[in-house]
Motif scaffolding. Structure first.
Motif, PDB file in Angstrom:
ATOM      1  N   LYS A 183     -11.240  -8.630  20.074  1.00 26.98           N
ATOM      2  CA  LYS A 183     -10.040  -7.796  19.977  1.00 26.98           C
ATOM      3  C   LYS A 183      -8.903  -8.396  20.791  1.00 26.98           C
ATOM      4  CE  LYS A 183     -12.291  -3.316  19.137  1.00 26.98           C
ATOM      5  NZ  LYS A 183     -13.701  -3.678  19.263  1.00 26.98           N
ATOM      6  N   PHE A 184      -9.231  -8.905  21.964  1.00 27.48           N
ATOM      7  CA  PHE A 184      -8.210  -9.532  22.798  1.00 27.48           C
ATOM      8  C   PHE A 184      -7.579 -10.716  22.069  1.00 27.48           C
ATOM      9  CE2 PHE A 184      -7.394 -13.113  25.726  1.00 27.48           C
ATOM     10  CZ  PHE A 184      -6.283 -12.604  26.392  1.00 27.48           C
ATOM     11  N   LYS A 185      -8.393 -11.596  21.524  1.00 20.37           N
ATOM     12  CA  LYS A 185      -7.869 -12.794  20.880  1.00 20.37           C
ATOM     13  C   LYS A 185      -7.098 -12.473  19.601  1.00 20.37           C
ATOM     14  CE  LYS A 185     -11.786 -15.195  20.847  1.00 20.37           C
ATOM     15  NZ  LYS A 185     -12.712 -16.362  20.729  1.00 20.37           N
ATOM     16  N   ALA A 186      -7.504 -11.429  18.897  1.00 22.13           N
ATOM     17  CA  ALA A 186      -6.883 -11.114  17.612  1.00 22.13           C
ATOM     18  C   ALA A 186      -5.618 -10.268  17.734  1.00 22.13           C
ATOM     19  CB  ALA A 186      -7.894 -10.404  16.710  1.00 22.13           C
ATOM     20  N   PHE A 187      -5.569  -9.368  18.729  1.00 18.16           N
ATOM     21  CA  PHE A 187      -4.514  -8.361  18.716  1.00 18.16           C
ATOM     22  C   PHE A 187      -3.672  -8.242  19.986  1.00 18.16           C
ATOM     23  CE2 PHE A 187      -7.964  -6.745  15.888  1.00 18.16           C
ATOM     24  CZ  PHE A 187      -7.286  -6.918  14.684  1.00 18.16           C
ATOM     25  N   CYS A 188      -4.171  -8.736  21.125  1.00 16.26           N
ATOM     26  CA  CYS A 188      -3.396  -8.619  22.363  1.00 16.26           C
ATOM     27  C   CYS A 188      -2.354  -9.731  22.433  1.00 16.26           C
ATOM     28  CB  CYS A 188      -4.312  -8.700  23.583  1.00 16.26           C
ATOM     29  SG  CYS A 188      -4.906  -7.102  24.122  1.00 16.26           S
ATOM     30  N   GLN A 189      -1.130  -9.350  22.735  1.00 16.63           N
ATOM     31  CA  GLN A 189      -0.051 -10.322  22.860  1.00 16.63           C
ATOM     32  C   GLN A 189       0.393 -10.480  24.315  1.00 16.63           C
ATOM     33  OE1 GLN A 189       2.758  -8.660  20.006  1.00 16.63           O
ATOM     34  NE2 GLN A 189       1.987 -10.051  18.426  1.00 16.63           N
ATOM     35  N   GLY A 190      -0.432 -10.032  25.200  1.00 16.17           N
ATOM     36  CA  GLY A 190      -0.196 -10.137  26.633  1.00 16.17           C
ATOM     37  C   GLY A 190      -1.526  -9.973  27.333  1.00 16.17           C
ATOM     38  N   PRO A 191      -1.522  -9.633  28.611  1.00 12.25           N
ATOM     39  CA  PRO A 191      -2.784  -9.499  29.347  1.00 12.25           C
ATOM     40  C   PRO A 191      -3.604  -8.299  28.896  1.00 12.25           C
ATOM     41  CG  PRO A 191      -0.946  -8.757  30.684  1.00 12.25           C
ATOM     42  CD  PRO A 191      -0.339  -9.372  29.462  1.00 12.25           C
ATOM     43  N   MET A 192      -4.909  -8.427  29.003  1.00 13.94           N
ATOM     44  CA  MET A 192      -5.828  -7.305  28.826  1.00 13.94           C
ATOM     45  C   MET A 192      -6.513  -7.060  30.163  1.00 13.94           C
ATOM     46  SD  MET A 192      -9.212  -6.740  26.385  1.00 13.94           S
ATOM     47  CE  MET A 192      -8.396  -6.123  24.903  1.00 13.94           C
ATOM     48  N   TYR A 193      -6.379  -5.841  30.670  1.00 16.38           N
ATOM     49  CA  TYR A 193      -6.993  -5.454  31.932  1.00 16.38           C
ATOM     50  C   TYR A 193      -8.288  -4.701  31.625  1.00 16.38           C
ATOM     51  CZ  TYR A 193      -2.309  -6.455  33.687  1.00 16.38           C
ATOM     52  OH  TYR A 193      -1.115  -7.070  33.993  1.00 16.38           O
ATOM     53  N   VAL A 194      -9.363  -5.121  32.266  1.00 15.53           N
ATOM     54  CA  VAL A 194     -10.667  -4.525  32.021  1.00 15.53           C
ATOM     55  C   VAL A 194     -11.249  -4.013  33.336  1.00 15.53           C
ATOM     56  CG1 VAL A 194     -12.994  -4.872  31.077  1.00 15.53           C
ATOM     57  CG2 VAL A 194     -11.053  -6.143  30.116  1.00 15.53           C
ATOM     58  N   ILE A 195     -11.835  -2.832  33.286  1.00 17.80           N
ATOM     59  CA  ILE A 195     -12.593  -2.293  34.419  1.00 17.80           C
ATOM     60  C   ILE A 195     -13.974  -1.924  33.896  1.00 17.80           C
ATOM     61  CG2 ILE A 195     -12.755  -0.511  36.194  1.00 17.80           C
ATOM     62  CD1 ILE A 195      -9.742  -0.185  36.015  1.00 17.80           C
ATOM     63  N   THR A 196     -15.000  -2.490  34.491  1.00 16.49           N
ATOM     64  CA  THR A 196     -16.383  -2.230  34.078  1.00 16.49           C
ATOM     65  C   THR A 196     -17.176  -1.768  35.289  1.00 16.49           C
ATOM     66  OG1 THR A 196     -16.265  -3.890  32.330  1.00 16.49           O
ATOM     67  CG2 THR A 196     -18.456  -3.232  33.059  1.00 16.49           C
ATOM     68  N   GLY A 197     -17.957  -0.705  35.092  1.00 18.31           N
ATOM     69  CA  GLY A 197     -18.657  -0.142  36.232  1.00 18.31           C
ATOM     70  C   GLY A 197     -20.038   0.384  35.911  1.00 18.31           C
ATOM     71  N   ALA A 198     -20.640   0.969  36.928  1.00 18.09           N
ATOM     72  CA  ALA A 198     -21.994   1.506  36.843  1.00 18.09           C
ATOM     73  C   ALA A 198     -21.951   2.999  37.126  1.00 18.09           C
ATOM     74  CB  ALA A 198     -22.907   0.808  37.841  1.00 18.09           C
ATOM     75  N   MET A 199     -22.764   3.757  36.394  1.00 17.83           N
ATOM     76  CA  MET A 199     -22.835   5.197  36.570  1.00 17.83           C
ATOM     77  C   MET A 199     -24.211   5.573  37.106  1.00 17.83           C
ATOM     78  SD  MET A 199     -22.169   8.184  33.701  1.00 17.83           S
ATOM     79  CE  MET A 199     -20.938   7.148  32.905  1.00 17.83           C
ATOM     80  N   PRO A 200     -24.279   6.225  38.245  1.00 19.26           N
ATOM     81  CA  PRO A 200     -25.577   6.524  38.861  1.00 19.26           C
ATOM     82  C   PRO A 200     -26.336   7.601  38.106  1.00 19.26           C
ATOM     83  CG  PRO A 200     -23.840   7.653  40.033  1.00 19.26           C
ATOM     84  CD  PRO A 200     -23.160   6.770  39.028  1.00 19.26           C
ATOM     85  N   CYS A 223      -7.325  -2.086  28.860  1.00 26.03           N
ATOM     86  CA  CYS A 223      -5.930  -1.706  28.715  1.00 26.03           C
ATOM     87  C   CYS A 223      -5.172  -2.930  28.220  1.00 26.03           C
ATOM     88  CB  CYS A 223      -5.379  -1.225  30.057  1.00 26.03           C
ATOM     89  SG  CYS A 223      -3.576  -1.262  30.238  1.00 26.03           S
ATOM     90  N   CYS A 224      -4.612  -2.843  27.013  1.00 24.08           N
ATOM     91  CA  CYS A 224      -3.817  -3.932  26.440  1.00 24.08           C
ATOM     92  C   CYS A 224      -2.422  -3.374  26.145  1.00 24.08           C
ATOM     93  CB  CYS A 224      -4.475  -4.450  25.161  1.00 24.08           C
ATOM     94  SG  CYS A 224      -3.485  -5.655  24.250  1.00 24.08           S
ATOM     95  N   PRO A 225      -1.524  -3.412  27.125  1.00 22.56           N
ATOM     96  CA  PRO A 225      -0.231  -2.745  26.967  1.00 22.56           C
ATOM     97  C   PRO A 225       0.691  -3.396  25.943  1.00 22.56           C
ATOM     98  CG  PRO A 225      -0.298  -3.982  29.021  1.00 22.56           C
ATOM     99  CD  PRO A 225      -1.681  -4.024  28.449  1.00 22.56           C
ATOM    100  N   CYS A 226       0.476  -4.679  25.639  1.00 25.05           N
ATOM    101  CA  CYS A 226       1.325  -5.377  24.671  1.00 25.05           C
ATOM    102  C   CYS A 226       0.437  -5.897  23.547  1.00 25.05           C
ATOM    103  CB  CYS A 226       2.055  -6.528  25.358  1.00 25.05           C
ATOM    104  SG  CYS A 226       3.215  -7.391  24.283  1.00 25.05           S
ATOM    105  N   PHE A 227       0.496  -5.228  22.397  1.00 20.72           N
ATOM    106  CA  PHE A 227      -0.396  -5.597  21.295  1.00 20.72           C
ATOM    107  C   PHE A 227       0.394  -5.751  19.999  1.00 20.72           C
ATOM    108  CE2 PHE A 227      -0.338  -1.040  21.934  1.00 20.72           C
ATOM    109  CZ  PHE A 227      -0.084  -0.519  20.675  1.00 20.72           C
ATOM    110  N   ASN A 228      -0.258  -6.321  19.001  1.00 21.78           N
ATOM    111  CA  ASN A 228       0.352  -6.596  17.707  1.00 21.78           C
ATOM    112  C   ASN A 228       0.849  -5.301  17.069  1.00 21.78           C
ATOM    113  OD1 ASN A 228       0.881  -7.303  15.000  1.00 21.78           O
ATOM    114  ND2 ASN A 228      -0.616  -8.968  15.099  1.00 21.78           N
ATOM    115  N   ALA A 229       2.138  -5.237  16.775  1.00 22.15           N
ATOM    116  CA  ALA A 229       2.726  -4.018  16.219  1.00 22.15           C
ATOM    117  C   ALA A 229       2.229  -3.721  14.816  1.00 22.15           C
ATOM    118  CB  ALA A 229       4.250  -4.128  16.217  1.00 22.15           C
TER     119      ALA A 229
END
Length: 300
Positions: A183-200, A223-229
């Motif tokens: 998805k990042f390579k196909a549709f993001c036109q700027g940075p993609m911010y990722v947060i990945t975590g663990a749930m107890p 979060c991809c704030p700038c994406f293909n319109a």
């Protein structure tokens, strides 16, 4: 959730949410805010104790950020900017964070050496915790999502790792990581911010070798704030944000992630449920008994 209902849940989960411990590593992510959308770490995580912000430094460069739980010897989450890799996965040279053991030690992660110093063993997870266990070393920030060889090598620190079942790590969770990259390579036109975590686990705590806490679920959001319109219709619900929760225990209930009865035996029970950012934040807020916001302004 009423305050009366939230209090017991919070008391059960305080060992996972042990507050912000000060240290030379990083007091507030101030040295690595670029890995968070709008330079704002997740909001709402609070409580007394031992949560340590770490700006993950390797070869004189910051590569990503982790919120590490000293008491449980696992990160609560890792945050990073996704970039397509320019090479293959490197050979795993597992590393540790010296400043968790010695406050005046080097600020750079270091490879393990034998014998491992007892202070390091007491302060964080070590390779021996995973040896002959039934868990793999599960990356929160996967090397697949990092560009240069140095970026990818930096993900092999145990402060970026949680105990993850093989069926999840190399199965449905791996599929999710590849989907996000596509998805990042196909549709993001700027940075993609990722947060990945663990749930107890909600009640009874699980650990390997009575040391390293095991998550019941993995979760991730981007979060991809700038994406293909001109997004295809099917892709529009997936931007600017999307999220997922994956099972790390085949015996868990299905209230968060249903089980696909038709899945292959090797991965059945390690399903991943895709969902909106709002749905994930609702799950985390209920499970952790605190109002969590992962991206500032919902990445708008």
């Amino acid at each position: 959730m009423s305050q009366r209902k939230m209090l017991p849940a919070l008391l059960l989960l305080l060992p996972w949410l042990d507050g912000l411990a000060l240290g030379e590593i990083s007091n507030d992510f101030s040295q690595c805010l670029d890995f968070f959308y709008s330079q704002t770490p997740p909001q709402g995580i609070s409580g007394p104790g031992y949560l340590q912000p770490i700006c993950q430094r390797f070869k004189n460069q910051y590569h990503f950020a982790s919120l590490y739980n000293r008491q449980h010897r696992t990160p609560l989450y890792s945050a990073y900017r996704l970039n397509a890799p320019d090479g293959k996965r490197p050979a795993a040279t597992w590393m540790y964070e010296p400043q968790l053991a010695f406050s005046r030690a080097s600020s750079e992660m270091q490879p393990f050496r034998n014998p491992v110093d007892q202070n390091v063993i007491e302060s964080q997870a070590v390779n021996g915790d995973y040896t002959n266990s039934t868990y793999t070393r599960g990356h929160l920030n996967p090397s697949l999502h990092q560009k240069t060889i140095e970026n990818r090598e930096a993900t092999f620190t145990l402060t970026n790792i949680v105990p993850q079942k093989k069926g999840s790590n190399s199965g449905p969770w791996s599929i999710l990581e590849n989907e996000v990259l596509k998805k990042f390579k196909a549709f993001c036109q700027g940075p993609m911010y990722v947060i990945t975590g663990a749930m107890p686990y909600k009640s009874v705590e699980h650990r390997i070798k009575n040391r390293v806490s095991v998550p019941e679920y993995m979760w991730s959001a981007y979060c991809c704030p700038c994406f293909n319109a001109s997004l295809p219709e099917a892709m529009r619900p997936l931007f600017p944000t999307y999220a997922a929760v994956g099972r790390n225990d085949r015996n868990s209930g299905e209230e968060i992630v249903p089980v696909n009865a038709k899945a292959k035996a090797s991965v059945k029970g390690y399903d991943v449920r895709r969902m909106s950012l709002e749905t994930l934040e609702g799950i985390l807020t209920q499970r952790l008994a605190m109002p969590i916001t992962l991206f500032d302004g919902q990445c708008q």
